[in-house]
Design an enzyme around this catalytic site. Structure first.
Site, PDB file in Angstrom:
ATOM      1  N   CYS A   7       0.866  -1.185   0.000  1.00  0.00           N
ATOM      2  CA  CYS A   7       0.000   0.000   0.000  1.00  0.00           C
ATOM      3  C   CYS A   7       0.900   1.232   0.000  1.00  0.00           C
ATOM      4  CB  CYS A   7      -0.983  -0.008   1.164  1.00  0.00           C
ATOM      5  SG  CYS A   7      -0.223   0.057   2.804  1.00  0.00           S
ATOM      6  N   ASN A  10       2.236   1.539   4.352  1.00  0.00           N
ATOM      7  CA  ASN A  10       2.509   0.286   5.090  1.00  0.00           C
ATOM      8  C   ASN A  10       2.188   0.417   6.580  1.00  0.00           C
ATOM      9  OD1 ASN A  10       5.366  -1.951   5.691  1.00  0.00           O
ATOM     10  ND2 ASN A  10       3.252  -2.487   5.289  1.00  0.00           N
ATOM     11  N   CYS A  12      -1.511   1.015   7.330  1.00  0.00           N
ATOM     12  CA  CYS A  12      -2.958   0.757   7.432  1.00  0.00           C
ATOM     13  C   CYS A  12      -3.362  -0.495   6.645  1.00  0.00           C
ATOM     14  CB  CYS A  12      -3.763   1.960   6.940  1.00  0.00           C
ATOM     15  SG  CYS A  12      -3.518   3.461   7.910  1.00  0.00           S
ATOM     16  N   ARG A  13      -3.425  -0.369   5.316  1.00  0.00           N
ATOM     17  CA  ARG A  13      -4.030  -1.455   4.533  1.00  0.00           C
ATOM     18  C   ARG A  13      -3.150  -2.693   4.397  1.00  0.00           C
ATOM     19  NH1 ARG A  13      -5.103   2.303  -0.463  1.00  0.00           N
ATOM     20  NH2 ARG A  13      -3.211   3.179   0.476  1.00  0.00           N
ATOM     21  N   SER A  14      -1.879  -2.520   3.995  1.00  0.00           N
ATOM     22  CA  SER A  14      -1.068  -3.725   3.736  1.00  0.00           C
ATOM     23  C   SER A  14      -0.705  -4.502   5.010  1.00  0.00           C
ATOM     24  CB  SER A  14       0.150  -3.433   2.862  1.00  0.00           C
ATOM     25  OG  SER A  14       1.041  -2.539   3.461  1.00  0.00           O
ATOM     26  N   ASP A 123      -8.107   4.037   0.761  1.00  0.00           N
ATOM     27  CA  ASP A 123      -7.163   4.502   1.780  1.00  0.00           C
ATOM     28  C   ASP A 123      -7.946   5.052   2.980  1.00  0.00           C
ATOM     29  OD1 ASP A 123      -5.259   5.772   3.273  1.00  0.00           O
ATOM     30  OD2 ASP A 123      -4.316   6.798   1.580  1.00  0.00           O
TER      31      ASP A 123
HETATM   32  P1  4NP Z   1      -1.811   2.941   3.959  1.00  0.00           P
HETATM   33  O1  4NP Z   1      -2.437   4.326   4.485  1.00  0.00           O
HETATM   34  O2  4NP Z   1      -1.253   3.233   2.592  1.00  0.00           O
HETATM   35  O3  4NP Z   1      -2.993   2.028   3.923  1.00  0.00           O
HETATM   36  O4  4NP Z   1      -0.767   2.548   4.980  1.00  0.00           O
HETATM   37  C1  4NP Z   1      -1.745   5.530   4.495  1.00  0.00           C
HETATM   38  C2  4NP Z   1      -0.886   5.821   5.531  1.00  0.00           C
HETATM   39  C3  4NP Z   1      -0.224   7.034   5.562  1.00  0.00           C
HETATM   40  C4  4NP Z   1      -0.432   7.944   4.549  1.00  0.00           C
HETATM   41  C5  4NP Z   1      -1.288   7.649   3.509  1.00  0.00           C
HETATM   42  C6  4NP Z   1      -1.952   6.426   3.483  1.00  0.00           C
HETATM   43  N1  4NP Z   1       0.227   9.216   4.576  1.00  0.00           N
HETATM   44  O5  4NP Z   1      -0.045  10.032   3.692  1.00  0.00           O
HETATM   45  O6  4NP Z   1       1.036   9.444   5.484  1.00  0.00           O
END
Ligand code: 4NP
Length: 157
Positions: A7, A10, A12-14, A123
């Site tokens: 993702c 790294n 939240c989703r992955s 996201d």
């Molecule tokens: P992820 O979520 O891609 O599912 O881990 C996010 C975590 C942090 C950010 C964006 C999405 N960020 O912009 O910091």
């Protein structure tokens, strides 16, 4: 068989996908035969544990992801993993952009294994807690589809 979930951050989703998929492999009796990892495209959260909201949502479903730590997609990942699965279209484009010509991995959107070949896992980072429940619902569905595929491949059919 080796599976990598990707993702953006790294956190939240992955890592949620890693935790859920690992639990489903255990339940399917395949944990010893499949290696699972996750990583991100962006560097902001490297070394951090998953977002507290992702940890809490996973915990409610009996899955502990507190020990995971964020890292970035690396050149060696393209040769090590059999499946490199993206949470959204931007992640997929970033994976494809860095893909070496000799990479034999299956690179795809994770939700293609939930019968939704063009859909993304949204996201949840800038939204509310319900976004994390949606993420887990989608990940659970795709995990079951991926387990079916891996079972078939391991059986040689
Ligand atoms: P992820 O979520 O891609 O599912 O881990 C996010 C975590 C942090 C950010 C964006 C999405 N960020 O912009 O910091």
């Amino acid at each position: 068989m080796r599976v990598l979930f990707v993702c953006l951050g790294n956190i939240c989703r992955s890592p949620s996908a890693e935790g859920v998929f690992r639990a489903r492999l255990q339940r399917a009796g395949l944990a010893e035969r499949v290696e699972v990892d996750s990583c991100g495209i962006g560097h902001w959260h490297v070394g951090k544990a998953p977002d507290e909201r992702a940890q809490a949502a996973a915990r409610k479903r009996g899955i502990d992801i507190a020990g995971l730590r964020a890292r970035v997609l690396d050149a060696a990942d393209y040769r090590h993993f059999d499946y490199i699965l993206a949470m959204d279209h931007d992640n997929l484009a970033a994976i494809e952009a860095g893909r070496p010509v000799d990479c034999r991995a299956t690179v795809d959107l994770f939700l293609s294994y939930a019968g939704r070949p063009d859909d993304a896992v949204p996201d949840p980072y800038f939204g509310g807690d319900e976004g994390f429940e949606t993420v887990l619902d989608l990940i659970e569905a795709a995990s079951d589809g991926l387990i079916d595929e891996i079972r078939r491949r391991l059986a040689g059919s």
